[in-house]
Write a protein that holds these residues in place. Structure first.
Motif, PDB file in Angstrom:
ATOM      1  N   GLY A  57       0.873  -1.171   0.000  1.00  0.00           N
ATOM      2  CA  GLY A  57       0.000   0.000   0.000  1.00  0.00           C
ATOM      3  C   GLY A  57       0.907   1.217   0.000  1.00  0.00           C
ATOM      4  O   GLY A  57       1.872   1.273  -0.745  1.00  0.00           O
ATOM      5  N   ASP A  58       0.627   2.174   0.856  1.00  0.00           N
ATOM      6  CA  ASP A  58       1.488   3.357   0.974  1.00  0.00           C
ATOM      7  C   ASP A  58       2.494   3.241   2.115  1.00  0.00           C
ATOM      8  O   ASP A  58       3.265   4.157   2.352  1.00  0.00           O
ATOM      9  CB  ASP A  58       0.623   4.616   1.203  1.00  0.00           C
ATOM     10  N   ALA A  59       2.482   2.107   2.812  1.00  0.00           N
ATOM     11  CA  ALA A  59       3.323   1.964   4.009  1.00  0.00           C
ATOM     12  C   ALA A  59       4.643   1.255   3.678  1.00  0.00           C
ATOM     13  O   ALA A  59       4.640   0.169   3.093  1.00  0.00           O
ATOM     14  CB  ALA A  59       2.578   1.170   5.073  1.00  0.00           C
ATOM     15  N   PRO A  60       5.765   1.867   4.068  1.00  0.00           N
ATOM     16  CA  PRO A  60       7.047   1.180   3.901  1.00  0.00           C
ATOM     17  C   PRO A  60       7.110  -0.030   4.834  1.00  0.00           C
ATOM     18  O   PRO A  60       6.726   0.056   5.997  1.00  0.00           O
ATOM     19  CB  PRO A  60       8.090   2.222   4.329  1.00  0.00           C
ATOM     20  N   ILE A  61       7.555  -1.170   4.286  1.00  0.00           N
ATOM     21  CA  ILE A  61       7.707  -2.363   5.118  1.00  0.00           C
ATOM     22  C   ILE A  61       9.175  -2.756   5.306  1.00  0.00           C
ATOM     23  O   ILE A  61       9.481  -3.533   6.207  1.00  0.00           O
ATOM     24  CB  ILE A  61       6.885  -3.555   4.583  1.00  0.00           C
ATOM     25  N   SER A  62      10.071  -2.213   4.481  1.00  0.00           N
ATOM     26  CA  SER A  62      11.511  -2.453   4.630  1.00  0.00           C
ATOM     27  C   SER A  62      12.271  -1.395   3.835  1.00  0.00           C
ATOM     28  O   SER A  62      11.839  -0.986   2.763  1.00  0.00           O
ATOM     29  CB  SER A  62      11.901  -3.822   4.084  1.00  0.00           C
ATOM     30  N   THR A  63      13.417  -1.008   4.372  1.00  0.00           N
ATOM     31  CA  THR A  63      14.292  -0.035   3.707  1.00  0.00           C
ATOM     32  C   THR A  63      15.708  -0.592   3.700  1.00  0.00           C
ATOM     33  O   THR A  63      16.138  -1.195   4.690  1.00  0.00           O
ATOM     34  CB  THR A  63      14.254   1.319   4.450  1.00  0.00           C
ATOM     35  N   TYR A  64      16.428  -0.364   2.602  1.00  0.00           N
ATOM     36  CA  TYR A  64      17.775  -0.909   2.433  1.00  0.00           C
ATOM     37  C   TYR A  64      18.719   0.148   1.874  1.00  0.00           C
ATOM     38  O   TYR A  64      18.325   0.935   1.012  1.00  0.00           O
ATOM     39  CB  TYR A  64      17.759  -2.088   1.449  1.00  0.00           C
ATOM     40  N   ARG A  65      19.955   0.123   2.340  1.00  0.00           N
ATOM     41  CA  ARG A  65      21.024   0.919   1.733  1.00  0.00           C
ATOM     42  C   ARG A  65      21.506   0.140   0.519  1.00  0.00           C
ATOM     43  O   ARG A  65      21.649  -1.079   0.577  1.00  0.00           O
ATOM     44  CB  ARG A  65      22.163   1.120   2.716  1.00  0.00           C
ATOM     45  N   ILE A  66      21.772   0.842  -0.567  1.00  0.00           N
ATOM     46  CA  ILE A  66      22.088   0.163  -1.827  1.00  0.00           C
ATOM     47  C   ILE A  66      23.343   0.733  -2.480  1.00  0.00           C
ATOM     48  O   ILE A  66      23.763   1.851  -2.187  1.00  0.00           O
ATOM     49  CB  ILE A  66      20.907   0.263  -2.822  1.00  0.00           C
ATOM     50  N   SER A  67      23.906  -0.067  -3.366  1.00  0.00           N
ATOM     51  CA  SER A  67      24.931   0.390  -4.302  1.00  0.00           C
ATOM     52  C   SER A  67      24.320   0.306  -5.688  1.00  0.00           C
ATOM     53  O   SER A  67      23.460  -0.541  -5.949  1.00  0.00           O
ATOM     54  CB  SER A  67      26.165  -0.508  -4.244  1.00  0.00           C
ATOM     55  N   LEU A  68      24.789   1.165  -6.569  1.00  0.00           N
ATOM     56  CA  LEU A  68      24.237   1.238  -7.925  1.00  0.00           C
ATOM     57  C   LEU A  68      25.350   1.083  -8.950  1.00  0.00           C
ATOM     58  O   LEU A  68      26.474   0.738  -8.615  1.00  0.00           O
ATOM     59  CB  LEU A  68      23.525   2.588  -8.103  1.00  0.00           C
TER      60      LEU A  68
END
Length: 179
Positions: A57-68
């Motif tokens: 939905g509109d709720a964040p369930i997980s966040t991650y630091r990333i490399s690109l």
């Protein structure tokens, strides 16, 4: 000086051979799917923040630091080999549990507009853009991988994070990649 050069060549060759061998081995079994209420229905990547968010939905369930990709700050991917990470709306269209990096979810780049734009410039659009963990056998670098952008245009996370993402992201989940 010559001895140092020989040692350097041996170390580089050993690292190359190790990487090639581990790329063929694969990570083993992927994790089971997460319960339905823990699965994402949208992935949002914020390139400038080096952050990826799974949403339900509109709720964040997980966040991650990333490399690109190594050229991620130079705008959206325009052609094969430019080492940029695409921008736009795509979907996770297939999964690879035996990839050269720890698990991988394929991003549906290039879309028809990406192909047209690349061909207009006389270049192939490229492909094989994934969300993935670290190259097989290099998991010990874990949390330091995000200190620099090192992929060819993919979105990279730690192996532990990739297991979580794999379990929470079904095939056909939309992904928005923002500048």
């Amino acid at each position: 000086m010559r001895n140092k050069l020989v040692v350097l060549v041996i170390v580089v060759a050993s690292c190359f051979a190790y990487t090639k061998l581990m790329a063929r081995v694969g990570p083993g079994s992927p994790p089971p799917d997460a319960p339905l209420e823990q699965r994402a229905d949208l992935i949002r990547v914020y390139k400038s923040e080096r952050r990826m968010v799974l949403l339900r939905g509109d709720a964040p369930i997980s966040t991650y630091r990333i490399s690109l990709g190594t050229a991620a700050d130079a705008g959206p991917k325009q052609r094969e080999g430019d080492e940029k990470t695409p921008e736009g709306r795509y979907e996770i269209d297939w999964r690879n549990p035996k990839s050269m990096a720890y698990l991988s979810l394929h991003i549906s780049y290039p879309n028809p507009d990406d192909r047209r734009n690349a061909e207009a410039g006389g270049f192939p659009a490229g492909g094989d853009i994934m969300i993935h963990g670290l190259p097989n056998g290099w998991g010990l670098f874990g949390n330091v991988h995000h200190l620099w952008d090192w992929t060819d245009g993919c979105v990279a996370v730690t192996n532990a994070e990739m297991r979580d993402i794999w379990a929470r992201v079904p095939t056909h989940t939309p992904i928005e990649i923002m500048p």
